[in-house]
Motif scaffolding. Structure first.
Motif, PDB file in Angstrom:
ATOM      1  N   ARG A 202       1.055  -1.467  -0.500  1.00 42.10           N
ATOM      2  CA  ARG A 202      -0.346   0.179   0.094  1.00 42.10           C
ATOM      3  C   ARG A 202       1.125   1.541   0.118  1.00 42.10           C
ATOM      4  NH1 ARG A 202      -0.807   2.407   4.772  1.00 42.10           N
ATOM      5  NH2 ARG A 202      -2.935   3.073   4.526  1.00 42.10           N
ATOM      6  N   ARG A 203       0.012   2.883  -0.467  1.00 49.47           N
ATOM      7  CA  ARG A 203       0.910   3.693  -0.392  1.00 49.47           C
ATOM      8  C   ARG A 203       0.496   4.481   0.953  1.00 49.47           C
ATOM      9  NH1 ARG A 203       3.347   4.304  -5.355  1.00 49.47           N
ATOM     10  NH2 ARG A 203       2.431   3.027  -6.897  1.00 49.47           N
ATOM     11  N   PHE A 204       0.890   5.771   1.565  1.00 48.06           N
ATOM     12  CA  PHE A 204       0.316   6.411   2.338  1.00 48.06           C
ATOM     13  C   PHE A 204       1.157   7.265   2.539  1.00 48.06           C
ATOM     14  CE2 PHE A 204       3.372   3.930   5.157  1.00 48.06           C
ATOM     15  CZ  PHE A 204       4.385   4.113   5.971  1.00 48.06           C
ATOM     16  N   GLY A 205       0.544   8.446   3.315  1.00 49.05           N
ATOM     17  CA  GLY A 205       1.322   9.898   3.679  1.00 49.05           C
ATOM     18  C   GLY A 205       0.822  10.934   2.577  1.00 49.05           C
ATOM     19  N   SER A 206       1.334  12.217   3.093  1.00 52.00           N
ATOM     20  CA  SER A 206       1.509  13.093   1.979  1.00 52.00           C
ATOM     21  C   SER A 206       2.556  13.784   2.451  1.00 52.00           C
ATOM     22  CB  SER A 206       0.281  13.894   1.789  1.00 52.00           C
ATOM     23  OG  SER A 206       0.127  14.365   3.124  1.00 52.00           O
ATOM     24  N   ILE A 207       3.144  14.916   1.156  1.00 52.72           N
ATOM     25  CA  ILE A 207       4.275  15.611   1.196  1.00 52.72           C
ATOM     26  C   ILE A 207       3.675  17.487   1.947  1.00 52.72           C
ATOM     27  CG2 ILE A 207       5.842  17.649  -0.110  1.00 52.72           C
ATOM     28  CD1 ILE A 207       6.334  15.189  -2.544  1.00 52.72           C
ATOM     29  N   PRO A 208       4.297  17.189   2.503  1.00 52.95           N
ATOM     30  CA  PRO A 208       3.692  18.650   3.982  1.00 52.95           C
ATOM     31  C   PRO A 208       4.431  19.964   3.377  1.00 52.95           C
ATOM     32  CG  PRO A 208       6.005  17.573   5.104  1.00 52.95           C
ATOM     33  CD  PRO A 208       5.085  16.920   4.152  1.00 52.95           C
ATOM     34  N   THR A 209       3.742  20.145   2.046  1.00 50.69           N
ATOM     35  CA  THR A 209       3.761  21.300   1.188  1.00 50.69           C
ATOM     36  C   THR A 209       3.308  22.641   1.332  1.00 50.69           C
ATOM     37  OG1 THR A 209       4.724  22.452  -0.641  1.00 50.69           O
ATOM     38  CG2 THR A 209       3.241  20.880  -0.674  1.00 50.69           C
ATOM     39  N   ALA A 210       3.953  23.394   1.422  1.00 48.75           N
ATOM     40  CA  ALA A 210       2.022  24.694   1.350  1.00 48.75           C
ATOM     41  C   ALA A 210       2.351  25.071  -0.638  1.00 48.75           C
ATOM     42  CB  ALA A 210       2.777  25.597   1.956  1.00 48.75           C
ATOM     43  N   ASN A 211       2.864  24.065  -1.332  1.00 48.13           N
ATOM     44  CA  ASN A 211       2.923  24.781  -2.447  1.00 48.13           C
ATOM     45  C   ASN A 211       1.761  23.986  -3.113  1.00 48.13           C
ATOM     46  OD1 ASN A 211       3.741  25.268  -5.330  1.00 48.13           O
ATOM     47  ND2 ASN A 211       6.022  24.966  -5.107  1.00 48.13           N
ATOM     48  N   GLU A 212      -0.282  24.696  -3.150  1.00 50.54           N
ATOM     49  CA  GLU A 212      -0.611  24.170  -3.437  1.00 50.54           C
ATOM     50  C   GLU A 212      -0.458  23.708  -4.643  1.00 50.54           C
ATOM     51  OE1 GLU A 212      -3.884  26.351  -2.310  1.00 50.54           O
ATOM     52  OE2 GLU A 212      -3.620  25.684  -0.250  1.00 50.54           O
ATOM     53  N   ASP A 213      -0.346  24.590  -6.179  1.00 53.94           N
ATOM     54  CA  ASP A 213      -0.154  24.908  -7.341  1.00 53.94           C
ATOM     55  C   ASP A 213       1.062  23.425  -7.770  1.00 53.94           C
ATOM     56  OD1 ASP A 213      -0.662  25.848 -10.215  1.00 53.94           O
ATOM     57  OD2 ASP A 213       1.516  26.044 -10.077  1.00 53.94           O
ATOM     58  N   ALA A 214       1.730  22.952  -6.537  1.00 59.63           N
ATOM     59  CA  ALA A 214       1.934  22.298  -7.605  1.00 59.63           C
ATOM     60  C   ALA A 214       1.685  20.664  -6.841  1.00 59.63           C
ATOM     61  CB  ALA A 214       4.354  22.461  -6.317  1.00 59.63           C
ATOM     62  N   LEU A 215       1.128  20.590  -5.596  1.00 61.54           N
ATOM     63  CA  LEU A 215       0.340  19.804  -5.388  1.00 61.54           C
ATOM     64  C   LEU A 215      -0.450  19.328  -6.649  1.00 61.54           C
ATOM     65  CD1 LEU A 215      -0.593  20.039  -1.744  1.00 61.54           C
ATOM     66  CD2 LEU A 215       0.478  18.308  -2.619  1.00 61.54           C
ATOM     67  N   LEU A 216      -1.292  20.368  -6.898  1.00 63.63           N
ATOM     68  CA  LEU A 216      -2.575  20.196  -7.683  1.00 63.63           C
ATOM     69  C   LEU A 216      -2.386  19.681  -9.462  1.00 63.63           C
ATOM     70  CD1 LEU A 216      -4.908  23.386  -6.921  1.00 63.63           C
ATOM     71  CD2 LEU A 216      -5.021  20.776  -7.327  1.00 63.63           C
ATOM     72  N   HIS A 217      -0.543  20.165  -9.721  1.00 67.77           N
ATOM     73  CA  HIS A 217      -0.262  20.343 -10.872  1.00 67.77           C
ATOM     74  C   HIS A 217       1.301  19.489 -11.344  1.00 67.77           C
ATOM     75  CE1 HIS A 217      -3.342  22.511 -12.192  1.00 67.77           C
ATOM     76  NE2 HIS A 217      -3.380  23.453 -11.479  1.00 67.77           N
ATOM     77  N   SER A 218       2.193  19.568 -10.327  1.00 62.83           N
ATOM     78  CA  SER A 218       3.310  19.056 -10.329  1.00 62.83           C
ATOM     79  C   SER A 218       3.823  18.081  -9.304  1.00 62.83           C
ATOM     80  CB  SER A 218       4.283  20.495 -10.319  1.00 62.83           C
ATOM     81  OG  SER A 218       3.740  20.908 -11.515  1.00 62.83           O
ATOM     82  N   ARG A 219       3.310  16.997  -9.218  1.00 58.25           N
ATOM     83  CA  ARG A 219       3.596  15.439  -8.809  1.00 58.25           C
ATOM     84  C   ARG A 219       4.386  15.167  -7.937  1.00 58.25           C
ATOM     85  NH1 ARG A 219      -0.732  14.729  -4.348  1.00 58.25           N
ATOM     86  NH2 ARG A 219      -2.712  15.592  -4.058  1.00 58.25           N
ATOM     87  N   PRO A 220       4.850  14.501  -9.448  1.00 59.46           N
ATOM     88  CA  PRO A 220       6.130  13.985  -9.455  1.00 59.46           C
ATOM     89  C   PRO A 220       7.124  15.506  -9.405  1.00 59.46           C
ATOM     90  CG  PRO A 220       4.953  13.402 -11.090  1.00 59.46           C
ATOM     91  CD  PRO A 220       4.243  14.285 -11.061  1.00 59.46           C
ATOM     92  N   ALA A 221       7.721  15.843 -10.080  1.00 60.83           N
ATOM     93  CA  ALA A 221       8.524  17.434  -9.394  1.00 60.83           C
ATOM     94  C   ALA A 221       8.945  17.442  -8.123  1.00 60.83           C
ATOM     95  CB  ALA A 221       8.521  18.769 -10.199  1.00 60.83           C
ATOM     96  N   LEU A 222       7.292  17.442  -7.603  1.00 55.05           N
ATOM     97  CA  LEU A 222       7.491  18.457  -5.894  1.00 55.05           C
ATOM     98  C   LEU A 222       8.151  16.751  -4.999  1.00 55.05           C
ATOM     99  CD1 LEU A 222       6.521  19.967  -3.801  1.00 55.05           C
ATOM    100  CD2 LEU A 222       4.286  18.540  -3.859  1.00 55.05           C
ATOM    101  N   ALA A 223       7.666  15.334  -5.787  1.00 53.42           N
ATOM    102  CA  ALA A 223       8.367  15.016  -4.674  1.00 53.42           C
ATOM    103  C   ALA A 223      10.242  14.824  -5.090  1.00 53.42           C
ATOM    104  CB  ALA A 223       7.817  13.039  -5.749  1.00 53.42           C
ATOM    105  N   GLN A 224       9.966  14.649  -6.475  1.00 53.12           N
ATOM    106  CA  GLN A 224      11.895  14.940  -5.797  1.00 53.12           C
ATOM    107  C   GLN A 224      11.940  16.437  -5.801  1.00 53.12           C
ATOM    108  OE1 GLN A 224      12.158  16.191 -10.409  1.00 53.12           O
ATOM    109  NE2 GLN A 224      11.075  14.324 -11.266  1.00 53.12           N
ATOM    110  N   ALA A 225      11.680  17.103  -5.689  1.00 50.26           N
ATOM    111  CA  ALA A 225      12.533  18.524  -4.889  1.00 50.26           C
ATOM    112  C   ALA A 225      12.281  18.022  -3.391  1.00 50.26           C
ATOM    113  CB  ALA A 225      11.344  19.864  -5.085  1.00 50.26           C
ATOM    114  N   TRP A 226      11.026  17.132  -2.622  1.00 51.40           N
ATOM    115  CA  TRP A 226      11.174  17.121  -1.405  1.00 51.40           C
ATOM    116  C   TRP A 226      12.359  15.604  -1.468  1.00 51.40           C
ATOM    117  CZ3 TRP A 226       8.696  18.920   3.015  1.00 51.40           C
ATOM    118  CH2 TRP A 226       8.110  20.597   3.335  1.00 51.40           C
TER     119      TRP A 226
END
Length: 376
Positions: A202-226
């Motif tokens: 299974r998968r769980f959890g989420s990245i604790p970012t305030a960058n809502e635009d990245a959460l909506l449109h750029s999740r793979p890039a967000l994951a790389q940065a985090w």
């Protein structure tokens, strides 16, 4: 960024995130309870700190090694009277074992190559009891090694292939003999739970970012940065994840389901999205983290990409690694900042003996020992 700005006072607030490393003999009942808890909301908070109440300078002592030539000694893992140093860019072998406390060379293993018992690219290694687990991201496998009875060689005793649903695995931690965690670089969750056969549960959890635009449109890039370096201590149930960019340290207590996000002056990872990739724009952050029995230790860099660019333009070379050893309580309170006399990458802390072993990729004497103060 000055030492004063890196090491001073702190203050506390509240907000969100979630999970990675375990090893040791946790009972099956505890694991089942923990997996069930993953689906429930955690008690989360954000602690904002702008420094540390205590600062101390430490001078290291390079340890003379009787053999082994390293190209990039990135990680050091200590288990009882043995230490293993992982060479990230090893040409022949990826890791070298030494005896403690004399650091006498015992064996080189993890041969680099394309053969069935070779490694393509070693990303990390973990001890579980007397077994050394090595993550080969190139083959998407975890290889298991044990010392031969003579202790003069490391023998490969097994291999687990990771589920193809997992993106390229860059780190892992063991929960127990049957389960481990792998960071999720899709951005859809924080971690993947994987069983002993490498199958994704299974998968769980989420990245604790305030960058809502990245959460909506750029999740793979967000994951790389985090991308975060992770560790877990089965004796106290605390898991840590320290961001490679920015200055965010996440702590989870798997026993009481609390989650703390520590946000330092460097803030959360900053990046731009180009062709689907996250391009860092602010600072290099943490480079290693260890959850010990009484505290959490993390090496911090703090070098800006602007500084890096200027050094390249001027033909200067920057030291790899970080000079700041941050110490936090198991609940996230900043305790102390050690300013080291050199840049280091990997760390291994022995709290009972007050010793910090480090790897220095900038030196021909790459294993360095520091004596910690007894006041943490």
């Amino acid at each position: 960024m000055s030492i004063i700005s890196l090491c001073s006072s702190h203050r506390t607030f509240a907000l969100p995130a979630f999970l990675s490393r375990l090893s040791g003999g946790l009972s099956a009942a505890f694991v089942l309870l923990w997996l069930a808890a993953c689906s429930r909301p955690l008690r989360e908070r954000v602690t904002v700190y702008d420094g540390f109440p205590q600062t101390a300078e430490l001078a290291g002592t390079p340890l003379p090694l009787d053999t082994a030539v390293f190209h990039y000694p990135f990680r050091i893992r200590v288990q009882a009277d043995r230490a293993v140093v992982m060479d990230l860019h090893g040409t022949d072998h990826f890791f070298h074992a030494f005896s403690l406390p004399d650091f006498r060379h015992l064996a080189s293993s993890g041969r680099r190559g394309d053969g069935p018992d070779d490694l393509i690219s070693a990303e990390n290694m973990r001890w579980t009891g007397d077994t050394l687990h090595v993550l080969d991201s190139g083959k998407s496998q975890v290889a298991h090694f044990v010392f031969a009875p003579s202790a003069d060689s490391l023998l490969r005793v097994g291999t687990v292939s990771l589920d193809r649903q997992l993106l390229r695995a860059l780190d892992f931690v063991s929960i127990n003999d049957s389960t481990c965690l792998v960071p999720d670089y899709s951005g859809d969750s924080r971690f993947c739970v994987v069983n002993r056969d490498g199958r994704l549960l299974r998968r769980f959890g989420s990245i604790p970012t305030a960058n809502e635009d990245a959460l909506l449109h750029s999740r793979p890039a967000l994951a790389q940065a985090w991308r975060s370096f992770i560790d877990y201590n089965p004796r106290n149930g605390v898991l840590a994840a320290a961001t490679q960019l920015g200055e965010v340290l996440e702590l989870w207590n798997l026993r009481d389901s609390t989650h703390t996000v520590l946000l330092g002056p460097g803030g959360e990872p900053q990046f731009q999205v180009r062709q689907g990739y996250g391009i860092p724009t602010d600072i290099m952050g943490f480079i290693d983290v260890q959850v010990a029995d009484s505290a959490v230790y993390a090496i911090f860099q703090g070098t800006s990409f602007k500084e890096i660019g200027q050094s390249i333009q001027q033909g200067e070379s920057l030291q790899d690694g970080g000079r700041y050893l941050y110490v936090f309580s198991l609940t996230g309170a900043p305790l102390r900042c050690y300013v080291l006399d050199r840049h280091v990458c990997g760390i291994a802390v022995n709290e009972k003996r007050r010793i910090l072993w480090t790897t220095d990729v900038n030196s021909d004497e790459p294993v360095v020992e520091f004596r910690l103060d007894a006041t943490d």
